[in-house]
Design an enzyme around this catalytic site. Structure first.
Site, PDB file in Angstrom:
ATOM      1  N   ARG A 165       0.811  -1.212   0.000  1.00 18.32           N
ATOM      2  CA  ARG A 165       0.000   0.000   0.000  1.00 18.32           C
ATOM      3  C   ARG A 165       0.845   1.264   0.000  1.00 18.32           C
ATOM      4  O   ARG A 165       0.525   2.244  -0.692  1.00 18.32           O
ATOM      5  CB  ARG A 165      -0.954  -0.016   1.202  1.00 18.32           C
ATOM      6  CG  ARG A 165      -1.855   1.210   1.330  1.00 18.32           C
ATOM      7  CD  ARG A 165      -2.456   1.683   0.019  1.00 18.32           C
ATOM      8  NE  ARG A 165      -3.152   0.644  -0.720  1.00 18.32           N
ATOM      9  CZ  ARG A 165      -3.488   0.740  -1.992  1.00 18.32           C
ATOM     10  NH1 ARG A 165      -3.177   1.822  -2.693  1.00 18.32           N
ATOM     11  NH2 ARG A 165      -4.117  -0.232  -2.596  1.00 18.32           N
ATOM     12  N   LYS A 200       1.431  24.607  -5.440  1.00 24.65           N
ATOM     13  CA  LYS A 200       0.265  24.003  -4.784  1.00 24.65           C
ATOM     14  C   LYS A 200       0.441  22.487  -4.742  1.00 24.65           C
ATOM     15  O   LYS A 200      -0.245  21.724  -5.409  1.00 24.65           O
ATOM     16  CB  LYS A 200      -1.015  24.401  -5.516  1.00 24.65           C
ATOM     17  CG  LYS A 200      -1.276  25.905  -5.458  1.00 24.65           C
ATOM     18  CD  LYS A 200      -2.459  26.316  -6.313  1.00 24.65           C
ATOM     19  CE  LYS A 200      -2.650  27.823  -6.279  1.00 24.65           C
ATOM     20  NZ  LYS A 200      -3.758  28.270  -7.165  1.00 24.65           N
ATOM     21  N   LYS A 232       3.065  38.964  -6.451  1.00 25.93           N
ATOM     22  CA  LYS A 232       1.629  38.796  -6.600  1.00 25.93           C
ATOM     23  C   LYS A 232       0.908  39.994  -5.994  1.00 25.93           C
ATOM     24  O   LYS A 232       1.533  40.938  -5.495  1.00 25.93           O
ATOM     25  CB  LYS A 232       1.188  37.476  -5.955  1.00 25.93           C
ATOM     26  CG  LYS A 232       1.808  36.257  -6.646  1.00 25.93           C
ATOM     27  CD  LYS A 232       1.422  34.961  -5.965  1.00 25.93           C
ATOM     28  CE  LYS A 232      -0.040  34.617  -6.136  1.00 25.93           C
ATOM     29  NZ  LYS A 232      -0.349  34.292  -7.557  1.00 25.93           N
ATOM     30  N   GLU A 261       3.018  39.312 -11.440  1.00 27.15           N
ATOM     31  CA  GLU A 261       1.623  39.040 -11.773  1.00 27.15           C
ATOM     32  C   GLU A 261       0.900  40.345 -12.048  1.00 27.15           C
ATOM     33  O   GLU A 261       0.991  41.293 -11.252  1.00 27.15           O
ATOM     34  CB  GLU A 261       0.958  38.303 -10.615  1.00 27.15           C
ATOM     35  CG  GLU A 261      -0.522  38.023 -10.828  1.00 27.15           C
ATOM     36  CD  GLU A 261      -1.159  37.405  -9.590  1.00 27.15           C
ATOM     37  OE1 GLU A 261      -1.073  36.185  -9.449  1.00 27.15           O
ATOM     38  OE2 GLU A 261      -1.721  38.161  -8.774  1.00 27.15           O
ATOM     39  N   ASP A 282      -2.932  37.220 -15.031  1.00 29.76           N
ATOM     40  CA  ASP A 282      -3.869  36.557 -14.125  1.00 29.76           C
ATOM     41  C   ASP A 282      -5.306  36.847 -14.515  1.00 29.76           C
ATOM     42  O   ASP A 282      -5.740  38.005 -14.566  1.00 29.76           O
ATOM     43  CB  ASP A 282      -3.602  37.035 -12.686  1.00 29.76           C
ATOM     44  CG  ASP A 282      -4.456  36.290 -11.675  1.00 29.76           C
ATOM     45  OD1 ASP A 282      -4.564  35.052 -11.780  1.00 29.76           O
ATOM     46  OD2 ASP A 282      -5.014  36.945 -10.772  1.00 29.76           O
TER      47      ASP A 282
END
Length: 348
Positions: A165, A200, A232, A261, A282
């Protein structure tokens, strides 16, 4: 997918490396026995299967793929230790004779792109208390079909079932990411745009998940906060403007690549004037993206992010961007269904 001309898989015998040794260091003896670094000697019952590390050849294969073998070993240890929880595999110990040996085939249950085969081998090498033999039928990055055998492992049955597993969790996860990435790469085929990932990622698994993206035909964005700057919206607010934020990063870290961005066309020219290496568009529409491409006119690389899906990927690529950023490659990719089928065997 392998072709009829693909040479048959050849068995590869893997030895166990004492924990703490590194590739290139010769182990005193193969397997857990006399001279093994785990200190078990000939007392197999006293052996802790989590004390032995990776085979040097396997470590070299991981490194050749851009993975840190030490980190892979750490992940393998964590996965197995989590599964055993300081105990034993009670089902396997109760139902499988200690001396039993078997071959297990890792088999694709659905079509997709494979990644993480050597990682699965690393997990098994952590668990196995004896040398084991592998047959590698496909390679990471290969596209496979349902029923195709990917990897065969012959070892003690108890060890194989105990590590099953943990090995599959990583193999299925990484193959799922590679499969999702391949779908995006296919959607962009024939254009100059490439699909790439984001940060992410699953904590602790970033390097493995970004490796899976490469296996699927994608490219990696920055690996960490320190190897490139990405300005950002919150940085812009804190700095007092897009150009101001860019200037401050350049002053503090002059040798670091800087991506900025923007979410409006009027923000592009000031960023270009400051010398941005890459501009992230964006939540632009494909039409606005085409305007941005014309405005930049090759003075910086362009990346699209937000409002992206497989159904719209081609429109953004055709608009002329260099990259499409897709966080879903790692944060939302379903696993590729892969199973382990046991073939009982007797050792001669």
């Amino acid at each position: 997918m392998t072709s009829p001309d693909t040479p048959p898989a050849r068995p590869v015998e893997l030895t166990l490396l004492p924990l703490g040794a590194r590739p290139g260091e010769e182990p005193a003896a193969g397997g857990c026995g006399a001279g093994c670094g785990c200190g078990a000697g000939d007392e197999a019952a006293a052996h802790d299967p989590l004390e032995c590390g990776l085979d040097p050849d396997l470590a070299d294969l991981l490194a050749a793929g851009g993975l840190d073998p030490v980190h892979v070993e750490d992940v393998a240890h964590l996965a197995v230790e989590e599964d055993l929880d300081n105990g034993v595999d009670v089902t396997t110990v109760a139902t499988v004779p200690e001396e039993a040996v078997a071959t297990g085939d890792f088999v694709a249950r659905q079509a997709g792109t494979v990644a993480g085969l050597h990682v699965a081998e690393a997990v098994l090498s952590i668990v196995c208390t004896d040398e084991f033999e592998v047959e590698r039928h496909v390679a990471d990055g290969d596209r496979v079909v349902p029923g195709q055998v990917l990897l065969s492992v012959t070892t003690r049955t108890r060890d194989l079932l105990t590590g099953e597993r943990s090995a599959l969790n990583l193999l299925c996860r990484l193959s799922g990411i590679a499969t999702a990435t391949a779908a995006w790469a296919d959607a962009l085929a024939g254009t100059s745009a490439r699909v790439r990932d984001t940060r992410k990622t699953t904590p602790g698994l970033r390097s493995l998940e970004k490796y899976a993206v490469r296996c699927g035909g994608g490219v990696n964005h920055r690996m960490s906060l320190s190897d490139a700057a990405l300005i950002k919206d919150n940085h812009v607010i804190a700095a007092g403007g897009v150009a101001e934020a860019f200037r401050k990063v350049r002053e503090e870290f002059p040798g670091v690549p800087v991506e900025v961005e923007v979410d409006r066309l009027d923000q592009i020219e000031p960023v270009l004037a400051e010398g941005a290496d890459l501009i992230l568009l964006d939540n632009f529409t494909p039409e606005a993206t085409a305007e941005a491409v014309a405005l930049v006119a090759g003075r910086a690389a362009l990346e699209s992010s937000g409002r992206l899906g497989l159904d719209t990927a081609r429109a953004y690529a055709d608009a002329g961007v260099d990259y499409v950023a897709v966080g879903a490659l790692t944060h939302s990719a379903p696993i590729l269904d892969i199973g382990l089928d046991l073939r009982p065997e007797r050792r001669d």
